[in-house]
Write an enzyme that holds these catalytic residues in place. Structure first.
Site, short mmCIF file in Angstrom:
data_model
loop_
_atom_site.label_atom_id
_atom_site.label_comp_id
_atom_site.label_asym_id
_atom_site.label_seq_id
_atom_site.Cartn_x
_atom_site.Cartn_y
_atom_site.Cartn_z
N ARG A 54 0.86 -1.19 0.00
CA ARG A 54 0.00 0.00 0.00
C ARG A 54 0.90 1.24 0.00
O ARG A 54 2.11 1.12 0.12
CB ARG A 54 -0.95 -0.03 1.19
N ALA A 56 1.07 5.13 -2.11
CA ALA A 56 1.06 5.43 -3.53
C ALA A 56 2.31 4.98 -4.31
O ALA A 56 2.19 4.27 -5.32
CB ALA A 56 0.80 6.93 -3.72
N ARG A 94 -7.11 -0.31 -7.30
CA ARG A 94 -7.48 0.74 -6.35
C ARG A 94 -7.61 2.06 -7.12
O ARG A 94 -6.81 2.30 -8.04
CB ARG A 94 -6.42 0.90 -5.23
N ASP A 247 -1.63 10.79 -2.14
CA ASP A 247 -1.95 9.72 -3.10
C ASP A 247 -2.22 10.27 -4.48
O ASP A 247 -2.07 9.57 -5.48
CB ASP A 247 -3.16 8.92 -2.62
O1 MRU Z 1 -4.64 3.29 1.87
P1 MRU Z 1 -3.14 3.45 1.89
O2 MRU Z 1 -2.51 2.87 3.11
O3 MRU Z 1 -2.51 2.97 0.61
O4 MRU Z 1 -2.96 5.02 1.95
C1 MRU Z 1 -1.67 5.55 2.01
C2 MRU Z 1 -1.63 7.00 2.29
O5 MRU Z 1 -2.61 7.69 2.33
C3 MRU Z 1 -0.29 7.59 2.36
O6 MRU Z 1 -0.23 8.62 3.29
C4 MRU Z 1 0.04 8.09 0.95
O7 MRU Z 1 -0.06 7.03 0.02
C5 MRU Z 1 1.33 8.64 0.80
S1 MRU Z 1 2.46 7.33 0.68
C6 MRU Z 1 4.00 7.93 0.46
#
Ligand code: MRU
Length: 366
Positions: A54, A56, A94, A247
């Protein structure tokens, strides 16, 4: 970065088995450290959708490896159509993190260009590794630029710099260093005293489980707080700086990040605390201007809110939290409008959250 003093990236190819991709199972951290093999495009799809991986940047690179695995499955009689289908399938895992579509499209174009090359597998793998290397460099540069902000506060204050972060925008969400955490790690390595307020980040608790785990392993002082605590800490002068990840960011500087980020930005504004977003350019969606209307917000299963997962007598356990008949809503992300963002920390430097300022760092993109 390190786990039990051993250096890891979040994704790699299995030793002597170049058709198997390996990742750290983030659903199990911090309770157990497990590595998962991804052998097929559907393994990659489910790893992204179920949040084995998970964050981004990591989602993007995992999908790039997925396109490499697609070469082993593609129908040779109708190669272009078959590889296009795999790409669409991966992109649907996603919706919010733009890195996913960015990486898949980049790989798709590359593969279609090289489709008649006898060395297509080798070349595609090289391309995936160059994207992975680029993400590591992006994170490291973000760390260097963000370090200057922390240094400045430390010079003025002369004591521990308190930084609040939300979710996990750390090395686990990337490949190495992280985005929001990279400046913190750089400051810690330089001997600047930092302390991190870690939002637990319900419902999946990426802060409590993953950011706290990372910071513990790196020896960075931190305190986990319930999500609603940040505003109180800010009112009492206990937060010097907020740094979060992203993201998807629009060309105008609106930022989609884990649900709850917007409330932290509002509280920061009210208390005149700098609110920075750390992001690589692979997270900027160059095609959109309005975050509120144009960024798709993921809605996830109700069980993530209705239940909670933790460590019990028989390993990782799930407990029910709410009445059986109550309805649940589970929005994964929210959008923080550019007007609440003090600045964006990118691999090319820090800019304002505005189109003009973003354009000055990335003139070739707009
Ligand atoms: O749902 P997730 O855990 O994939 O969400 C991740 C986030 O919101 C992070 O803060 C974002 O991806 C930045 S990652 C460098």
């Amino acid at each position: 970065m390190k786990i039990q003093d051993k250096h890891y990236h979040t994704i790699w190819l299995k030793k002597d088995k170049p058709s198997i991709v390996q990742v750290i199972d983030q659903r199990k951290l911090p309770f157990s450290f497990e590595i998962v093999d991804l052998k097929t495009v559907s393994d990659v799809f489910f790893a992204i959708q179920k949040m084995v991986v998970r964050g981004a940047p990591l989602i993007g690179i995992t999908a790039a490896y997925g396109m490499y695995l697609a070469l082993f499955e593609a129908d040779e009689r109708d190669f272009a159509r078959s590889i296009n289908r795999k790409a669409e399938y991966l992109k649907s895992a996603r919706p919010t993190a733009v890195n996913l579509a960015f990486a898949v499209d980049e790989m798709l174009q590359f593969i279609l260009k090289e489709k008649d090359s006898p060395r297509i597998i080798e070349k595609t793998l090289k391309k995936v590794h160059s994207l992975k290397e680029q993400e590591i460099q992006f994170s490291e540069k973000i760390g260097e630029f963000g370090l200057e902000l922390i240094q400045k506060i430390y010079r003025k204050k002369g004591e521990t710099v308190n930084i609040l972060t939300h979710c996990n925008a750390g090395w686990l969400a990337c490949i190495d260093w992280g985005t929001a955490t990279a400046p913190i790690y750089k400051a810690h390595l330089k001997g600047i005293p930092v302390h991190v307020w870690v939002d637990e980040t319900r419902p999946r608790n990426q802060g409590a489980r993953l950011t706290a785990f990372e910071l513990s392993e790196e020896g960075v002082p931190h305190t986990v707080i319930a999500d609603n605590t940040g505003g109180h800490l800010m009112q009492h002068g206990k937060v010097d700086l907020v740094i979060v990840g992203s993201d998807r960011t629009t060309v105008t500087g609106d930022v989609a990040n884990k649900i709850g980020t917007y409330l932290k930005a509002l509280a920061a504004k009210d208390n005149r605390i700098p609110f920075y977003v750390a992001l690589p350019s692979s997270t900027i969606d160059w095609s959109i201007e309005n975050g509120l209307t144009e960024i798709p917000i993921e809605e996830r299963g109700p069980e993530e809110v209705a239940e909670i997962e933790g460590w019990g007598n028989s390993g990782i356990q799930t407990l029910k939290l709410i009445p059986e008949k109550s309805k649940v809503a589970n929005y994964g992300f929210d959008v923080t409008p550019a007007r609440l963002v003090t600045g964006l920390i990118t691999e090319r430097g820090i800019c304002h959250a505005s189109q003009k300022s973003i354009q000055s760092l990335f003139p070739e993109k707009l």
